[in-house]
Motif scaffolding. Structure first.
Motif, mmCIF file in Angstrom:
data_model
loop_
_atom_site.group_PDB
_atom_site.id
_atom_site.type_symbol
_atom_site.label_atom_id
_atom_site.label_comp_id
_atom_site.label_asym_id
_atom_site.label_seq_id
_atom_site.Cartn_x
_atom_site.Cartn_y
_atom_site.Cartn_z
ATOM 1 N N TYR A 199 -11.621 -5.555 2.678
ATOM 2 C CA TYR A 199 -10.584 -4.809 1.972
ATOM 3 C C TYR A 199 -9.731 -5.790 1.185
ATOM 4 O O TYR A 199 -9.739 -6.992 1.430
ATOM 5 N N VAL A 200 -8.977 -5.260 0.235
ATOM 6 C CA VAL A 200 -8.038 -6.054 -0.557
ATOM 7 C C VAL A 200 -6.632 -5.589 -0.210
ATOM 8 O O VAL A 200 -6.326 -4.393 -0.279
ATOM 9 N N ASP A 201 -5.765 -6.525 0.155
ATOM 10 C CA ASP A 201 -4.383 -6.177 0.485
ATOM 11 C C ASP A 201 -3.589 -5.844 -0.776
ATOM 12 O O ASP A 201 -3.800 -6.419 -1.839
ATOM 13 N N VAL A 202 -2.623 -4.932 -0.613
ATOM 14 C CA VAL A 202 -1.674 -4.599 -1.671
ATOM 15 C C VAL A 202 -0.341 -5.239 -1.311
ATOM 16 O O VAL A 202 0.100 -5.179 -0.166
ATOM 17 N N ASP A 203 0.301 -5.882 -2.302
ATOM 18 C CA ASP A 203 1.597 -6.509 -2.027
ATOM 19 C C ASP A 203 2.515 -6.332 -3.235
ATOM 20 O O ASP A 203 2.159 -5.689 -4.220
ATOM 21 N N ASP A 204 3.707 -6.914 -3.143
ATOM 22 C CA ASP A 204 4.690 -6.812 -4.225
ATOM 23 C C ASP A 204 4.905 -8.147 -4.925
ATOM 24 O O ASP A 204 5.965 -8.393 -5.510
ATOM 25 N N ASP A 205 3.923 -9.019 -4.882
ATOM 26 C CA ASP A 205 4.085 -10.368 -5.422
ATOM 27 C C ASP A 205 3.883 -10.455 -6.932
ATOM 28 O O ASP A 205 4.290 -11.441 -7.549
#
Length: 719
Positions: free
Chosen positions: A319-325
């Motif tokens: 999976y690919v993580d979702v972030d706010d970067d």
């Protein structure tokens, strides 16, 4: 000769009083706030970078004030606005981008974990005018960049208030409970993608991009609320369990001047977990995911004609993580974080999505991205470069040069930067040092001023039996796993002690960290005083040791994690001072799922287990979280069922305590009820407790004291 078990043990220094002189921590003290930690007030850096604001409260007078302070002196400069006869008591605030207006929140009530309803006002700092936005409670009011307008959501529809004319325009009309939501997220997005406001102003206030959720086909979930009236009632909301329908999510563009709403064709993505405007007011970025969450696309949308282009695509076997970067620089080139090389690192791309360079590199993880100082071309971030149980703050150029470590103390450091990156406030703690707050120069990390510490708490604890965590690694199933152990203050290596293990074990999590104690740690210290050895092992699937270590549990949640806890318990039981006939384990949420599996699959190792608010089948949990790691039950039935504890209740031999809150909207009490039924039909005796109307945190009033008293008594009786 016995093989040496512990490597690189860190024995941390506490004040040396004899055990006989010290008091034992009590549950009443833990849950009565006796060891409460002092924290920094929540602050917001002003645009000038030299000042910040804090919301101060006088509880006795039921008053609040928004005050401005100076970074260098930490002294109050002025009061911006305070509650009075004309300004109502307010509990939170936010500024317009130009800081000319302040949004004040009153009468706030929670909906779910992050979502809130409230009555809101706009305060004009120059004129001192106060405007009430709506007579009814609303969600997520957000000022335009220049503070002249405000968008908000009421009853699942979007509205626009013009603060000059005081006129309000309804922007959408199709919103209704249980079907259509405009501008805020549904339950599962809020819980798993971590945001509520699903609309964004562009940089010049001419456009608003927003998400629309059609949750018509999402199944209903209901919980009985017992309350204090004659009849209970049902609380209903849309909750998509693994394999069921999610909301249909679409992106729309509002032209503020005309009020016209247009659709943006993204090619029917399954999830839209992030939208973010670039610096150019005509360019919007959108992140989309497929249902398996192993294919993430970063798409550019032109607000001129809603045309789209692909900036970046990232895929992963798991999976690919979702972030706010994601950060756009002045020319809309952008900073991005990725695990593409096996560890989470920072990358720089040009405005067209072409990779310019990798910024950070190494067999360690970037754990937080703090921001970019364009004046000095410096990125600020936190990482575990100094060991996976420690955190430090660093700066580096966008070219990956001139890296500088800005923190010096070994433990957990985190930073809050001023807007112009002149200063940062460092929050530091370790397992031997309670939280310290200090002001530093961002250019070199030099200490400017000490702000606050917890020396009073440290002095108080000097009179109690508190023993240091012994950090080490333990080799299990071919991996060196991080571990800590807490021993009794009067530990005698010639005696035998019961072993009580604690863990959480969820994907990417970490419990073995060099930081100050939380409430569970105080409880573990109390148990150590009563003659137990407490140990915690972060097994495979936990975080901050690279992509492969974290994602090994893909499609098999509860398999490798359980194997590691069972193997760790066996290995620890080989120690001469561990009584192998008295081994227990406990955990909460994912940790409860784990402890339940451990006492079943490890029934020859564990004599006792406590599970609080456990998942007992991932079939009952939500789509976004569960399918990220498991795909759907239709695609992966064995992954779901082979690790579901209510499918093998006959394995129970030891003592088992099962606890849940009946009002848990996250891990539903259904999980515990199905486990109970399975145990009953297998004729297995166990103990259990249901806390009426309590959510996943099982708290409020004496609830935590009661719960921990029950768990303590259970341990004493069965370990």
């Amino acid at each position: 000769m016995r093989k040496q078990l512990f490597l690189s043990v860190c024995l941390l220094g506490f004040l040396t009083f004899s055990a006989a002189q010290k008091k034992e921590i009590t549950l009443e003290e833990i849950w009565g706030g006796e060891f409460r930690t002092e924290y920094m007030d929540v602050l917001r850096s002003m645009n000038n970078g030299t000042q910040y604001t804090i919301l101060n409260f006088d509880r006795s007078a039921h008053s609040s004030s928004l005050d401005k302070y100076d970074y260098k002196t930490l002294q109050k400069v002025e009061t911006i606005v305070a509650s009075s006869n004309t300004v109502p008591y307010f509990s939170s605030y936010s500024f317009s981008d130009d800081e000319s207006k302040v949004l004040l929140a009153t009468e706030v009530e929670p909906i779910f974990r992050r979502s809130r309803l409230g009555i809101y006002y706009v305060y004009d700092i120059a004129t001192k005018d106060l405007v009430k936005i709506s007579e009814e409670k609303i969600q997520e009011p957000t000022l335009s960049p220049d503070g002249s307008k405000l968008a908000y959501v009421k009853d699942n529809n979007m509205y626009l208030l013009d603060l000059t004319s005081k006129s309000t325009k309804q922007l959408t009309t199709d919103g209704s409970k249980g079907t259509i939501i405009n501008g805020v997220t549904d339950w599962v997005y809020e819980e798993e993608f971590g945001f509520v406001r699903a609309f964004e102003w562009n940089s010049d206030g001419t456009k608003i991009a927003f998400l629309r959720f059609d949750e018509t086909d999402v199944p209903h979930f209901s919980m009985d609320v017992y309350g204090s009236n004659l009849y209970p009632f049902q609380h209903e909301f849309k909750y998509p369990k693994a394999g069921e329908n999610n909301s249909l999510v679409t992106l729309h563009m509002l032209d503020v001047a005309s009020g016209a709403v247009s659709d943006v064709d993204l090619g029917s993505p399954y999830y839209i977990p992030r939208i973010k405007w670039m610096n150019n007011p005509n360019d919007l970025s959108v992140q989309t995911l497929n249902r398996h969450q192993d294919d993430l696309k970063l798409i550019a949308v032109s607000a001129k004609d809603n045309s789209t282009s692909l900036l970046l695509e990232e895929t992963d076997a798991a999976y690919v993580d979702v972030d706010d970067d994601l950060t756009f620089l002045a020319d809309d080139s952008f900073i991005w974080t990725s695990e593409a090389n096996g560890y989470n690192h920072l990358y720089l791309y040009d405005r067209n999505g072409k990779l310019k360079n990798q910024i950070t590199d190494g067999s360690w993880e970037v754990t937080s991205y703090y921001g970019y100082d364009k004046k000095h071309d410096r990125i600020f971030y936190q990482s575990v470069e100094n060991g996976s149980i420690n955190r430090d703050v660093y700066s580096i150029s966008t070219k990956g040069k001139k890296k500088k470590r800005l923190t010096t103390k070994e433990g957990t450091n985190s930073a809050s930067f001023s807007t112009d990156f002149t200063y940062f406030i460092n929050t530091f703690s370790s397992s031997e040092t309670p939280y310290e707050f200090t002001l530093h120069s961002a250019s070199d990390g030099k200490l400017v001023k000490s702000i606050k510490d917890n020396s009073a708490l440290a002095s108080k604890l000097a009179g109690y039996e508190v023993t240091p965590k012994e950090f080490s690694t333990i080799n299990i199933n071919g991996y060196d796993l991080n571990m800590y152990m807490i021993k009794p203050a009067d530990f005698d290596p010639n005696k035998k002690y019961p072993l009580f293990m604690f863990q959480y074990s969820g994907p990417g999590s970490q419990q073995v960290a060099n930081r100050w104690m939380g409430t569970n740690d105080y409880w573990h210290q109390m148990l150590a005083s009563q003659g137990y050895i407490v140990a915690c092992v972060d097994g495979r699937g936990t975080g901050l040791k690279g992509r492969d270590f974290k994602k090994i549990t893909q499609k098999e949640l509860g398999k490798y994690e359980v194997e590691d806890q069972i193997a760790a318990a066996k290995k620890l039981s080989e120690l001469p001072y561990i009584d192998e006939e008295r081994t227990g384990i406990w955990g909460w949420s994912y940790g409860g799922f784990m402890s339940t599996n451990c006492i079943l699959k490890g029934n020859d190792v564990f004599e006792m287990a406590i599970a609080v608010a456990p998942v007992t089948s991932w079939r009952f949990y939500d789509t976004v979280y569960t399918e990220r790691y498991m795909q759907t039950p239709q695609e992966n039935p064995s992954g779901y069922d082979d690790n579901s504890p209510f499918n093998y209740p006959e394995l129970l031999k030891g003592k088992y305590l099962l606890v849940h809150g009946s009002g848990d909207d996250n891990v539903h009490v259904q999980n515990t009820m199905r486990m109970i039924e399975a145990l009953v039909q297998a004729n297995k005796q166990f103990d259990w407790a249901i806390y009426p109307d309590k959510n996943h945190g099982i708290s409020g009033g004496n609830t935590r004291l009661h719960l921990y008293t029950k768990m303590t008594n259970f341990i004493k009786e069965n370990l």
